[in-house]
Structures are given as C-alpha cells and as structure tokens.
Write a protein that holds these residues in place. Sequence first.
Motif, PDB file in Angstrom:
ATOM      1  N   ASP A  40       0.858  -1.185   0.000  1.00 50.32           N
ATOM      2  CA  ASP A  40       0.000   0.000   0.000  1.00 50.32           C
ATOM      3  C   ASP A  40       0.897   1.239   0.000  1.00 50.32           C
ATOM      4  N   HIS A 198     -12.405   0.093   1.437  1.00 49.80           N
ATOM      5  CA  HIS A 198     -11.377   1.129   1.561  1.00 49.80           C
ATOM      6  C   HIS A 198     -12.055   2.417   2.043  1.00 49.80           C
ATOM      7  N   THR A 215      -5.408  -0.864   1.456  1.00 52.93           N
ATOM      8  CA  THR A 215      -5.319  -2.090   0.657  1.00 52.93           C
ATOM      9  C   THR A 215      -4.555  -3.178   1.434  1.00 52.93           C
ATOM     10  N   VAL A 238      -6.295  -5.716  -5.913  1.00 54.11           N
ATOM     11  CA  VAL A 238      -5.982  -6.413  -4.651  1.00 54.11           C
ATOM     12  C   VAL A 238      -6.345  -7.892  -4.715  1.00 54.11           C
TER      13      VAL A 238
END
Length: 303
Positions: A40, A198, A215, A238
């Motif tokens: 991330d 998210h 993430t 992801v």
Amino acid sequence: MNSNDLKEKILQLKKEKNAVIVAHNYQVDDVQEVADVIGDSLALSQYCAENDKDIIVFCGVHFMAESAKILSPDKTVLLPEIDAGCPMADMVTADALRKEKEKHPGAVVVCYINSSAEVKAESDICCTSSNAVKVVKSIKEKDILFVPDQNLGSYVAKMVPEKNIILWNGYCITHHKVSMSEVKEVREIHPDALLLVHPECQKEIAEAADFVGSTKQIIDYAKQSESSKFIIGTEMGVLYQLKKDNPDKTFYLLSKGLICPNMKKTSLKSVYDALNEMKYEINLDEGIRLKAKESLDRMLQIS
Ligand code: 13P
Ligand code: SF4
C-alpha cells in the motif's frame, strides 16, 4: 516479445542496472508478478525511504513516484507510464490550499499522500489510508484541515470525534461511485461474506462494512480472518494478492466499477521500456522537495 520474454528481460535489466521494482496493490497481475515489493502507499514509501538500490521503478501513479523521489533524492526514480496520474490528487492545488489556509489560520493541515509534492510542501503532515486516524490523533490542535479526500476525512472525523475536521471536496473517482444499492445487492447474494472496504468509499458504504482499511490492511484482515468469503470494496488489483494468499477462500468484488484506469496503464511492456530507456525520470524542485519531505517524515516518524 511475449510476456515470458518480457519478464526475463526485465529481470536481466533489473540486475544489470541495480534496480528495484515496486508495485502498488492495484497494478495488473503481470506487473505484480515481476515486482520485488508490493504494498500500500505507506509500505511502499517506507520501503523507498530505506532501500539501497540505484534505481526505483515505481509501478503506480504519479504522486507515488514523486513520494519515492522526495524520500530518496539520490536515486533515479522511474514512472513507466508518465500519464498515470491520480484524479483525486489533482483536486487540490498548492494555490487553492494556500487560500483555504488563510480562512483557517489556526488549523493544522493534514494531506493525504494522494497529493502533489507542492501540496505536501504546503501541509504540516501527510497521512495514508492506513495511518490517517493515528496521524490525526497525534496532533495537539483541535482544528484540522484535511485534504483532498472528503471520504477518508469523514472516516477520520468519525474515529476521532474530539477533533474539528474541515473537509476538502476531493474524492477518488473509482471508490466514490460505489453505491448503497450495490452493497445491498451483493450482501443479498452473499449473506455469509464479510464486507471489507477502503476508506475512499463514501461514508454510508464504510458504515455498512465489517472492516474499513487500506489495501494492505484489507489483505492482512482477509488472511487472518476465520471467515472464508469476502466482498471486496476496493480496486480490483488487490484480488491478485488476496487469491494468492488464500487459495481456499472466495472473494467477490463489491462493484464492477472498481477499476482505476490510471493504475491499469502500466504493463509489462512499459516496465521493460522504463528500464531499457530509463524513462520517465521523476525530478523535483529542491525547495519543494525539502518542504514536502518534512510532511512525509513527520508521518513516517508516527508510523
Ligand atoms: P492505499 O494503498 O494506501 O490503501 O491507497 C489506495 C489508493 O488509493 C492508492 O491510490
Ligand atoms: Fe487515485 Fe483512486 Fe486511482 Fe487511487 S484508486 S490512484 S485514489 S483515482
């Protein structure tokens, strides 16, 4: 060249040039496969601040490669696709921020890492989606001007109610459009799956979720969870790591619109060209870089 030839050439060039390939979790599978580090925004900035290679090939979007250059000025930082930008980062300029600061003279400016070097230079401290709550909690002052993501800002305001958070009106074009009707529909089809989203999604989506995180935090959560089914409310990239880490678990994408067109610009061919032709090199004005670095360093100290 087919993709196996490209992968081989990339590995060869990487070795010859003492380069490292870093990739954000939203990159296409092929690019994640050749990367040395995947992560991330926070993990990648921490990595770039510490690694000892001569060249960093940043497979992500412009602000990420800029952050790598801010933290590693002596290294050559390459962004394989120069037009891979972040529309949310473009929703705040240094000029507009200066004007807003005049209206809130006592406020501390927290800028999401999804912002330009100029905006970081105008800010007091940076944050990413994984440490925004921690960063805001660490600030003594009550008034916080949070730029540019209104959704991450609202999430932080809910988690740190003792602060007065002044929101900017930026948003991620990919996460912001996820709707409650999509949440209801997917929940009905998969009632036993956990919803992981998210914080760039809108407030009501985050409130309806079982877990809200960056993430990397979503990937870590799914790995340690005892559940076997998950609805994923972030960019589809992801899924590569989620499926790799959890071959026995099932993942459903919350919305088919969860694709960031800018993250998808980078291909194996562009990574090969980047290393072969040394493009596109990221360079910054030294005055801006030093000021932006202060904001990033403050964040990294807290993280
Ligand atoms: P993180 O990788 O920090 O969760 O951020 C996601 C993002 O929006 C990158 O653009
Ligand atoms: Fe920017 Fe959203 Fe794409 Fe992330 S997913 S790079 S915030 S547009």
